[in-house]
Scaffold this motif. Structure first.
Motif: not given
Length: 265
Positions: A125-126, A128-129, A237, A240-242, A245
């Protein structure tokens, strides 16, 4: 290797830097030869598929014995920078490695450290975004078309064959590779097998992904592609983070404390 490619002069012991003034062990001659050839690969003087000159040429150039030269080649072979076919007259061939060269050792280190799948998914998660942001800012039409093709063909094929974890894993990794950041790509490649294995295990253990869930997944991927095409790095970003998660919550449900070593068995 093309025989008109000049060999570099051998790296000398003085080129080995001292750290904090600490004494440095004088490298063996074989290590110096290996270091010179390694540098030629890094600099692009020796490319993927090139053959090293024959032993006689290398011995003459470096002024070393056959045992020393063979030890140097074994060093490069252990690093997977060259491939040696025993009994072949063609000699050692250059093989430029990809992320897979560090994936297995990294996986083993995670197993030995007692790392959990949760650790791995947080790390993803750190990674790919940020890759999504970089890709949005620098994507070529060819890169976007390749991702579009994966959404139209590769992922549906994986869904139909029961290999959705592998197909979506390929999409995630390819997106990072296209970001243009070599460090992010290598780290993502290191984690690829672990995340794909756990995703496949989680799907199998919980239940098959429903058509509605699959459609929702594709909508999220298509939303990412829309943002990439728009060149909106910040939105790509954030989206993709959401996405990651949400995926992490689903993939860890019931597996919060599962270890990497349990997945890699």
């Amino acid at each position: 290797m093309a025989r008109n490619t000049p060999l570099a002069p051998m790296i000398g012991p003085e080129s080995v830097a001292s750290l904090s003034g600490a004494p440095v062990r004088s490298p063996k001659t074989a290590e110096l030869v290996a270091g010179t050839l390694r540098r030629m690969v890094v600099d692009g003087q020796l490319k993927e598929g090139d053959f090293l000159p024959n032993e006689a040429e290398l011995m003459t150039h470096f002024g070393v014995s056959r045992p020393t030269l063979r030890e140097a080649v074994r060093v490069l072979e252990s690093e997977r920078l060259v491939e040696v076919r025993r009994g072949s007259r063609t000699g050692a061939r250059v093989r430029v490695p990809g992320p897979e060269i560090v994936a297995r050792p990294a996986g083993l280190l995670l197993e030995l450290s007692g790392a959990t799948i949760a650790d791995v998914l947080v790390a993803r998660s750190g990674i790919e975004p940020m890759a999504a942001r970089l890709l949005a800012e620098n994507a070529t039409p060819e890169a976007l078309e390749e991702l579009e093709s994966m959404l139209a063909e590769h992922i549906p094929a994986g869904w139909q064959s029961g290999r959705l974890a592998e197909a979506t894993g390929d999409f995630h990794l390819r997106m990072v590779e296209m970001s243009g950041n070599s460090t992010l790509t290598i780290i993502a490649g290191m984690l690829q097998e672990i995340t794909v294995r756990h995703t496949a295990f989680a799907i199998k253990e919980h239940r098959e992904v429903s058509k509605a869930e699959y459609d929702k997944l594709l909508r999220s991927y298509r939303r990412l592609l829309t943002l990439l095409r728009a060149g909106d790095g910040a939105a790509a970003e954030a989206h993709w983070r959401k996405h990651l998660d949400t995926a992490r919550e689903l993939l860890l449900e019931g597996f919060e404390n599962i270890k990497v070593r349990d997945v890699m068995q």
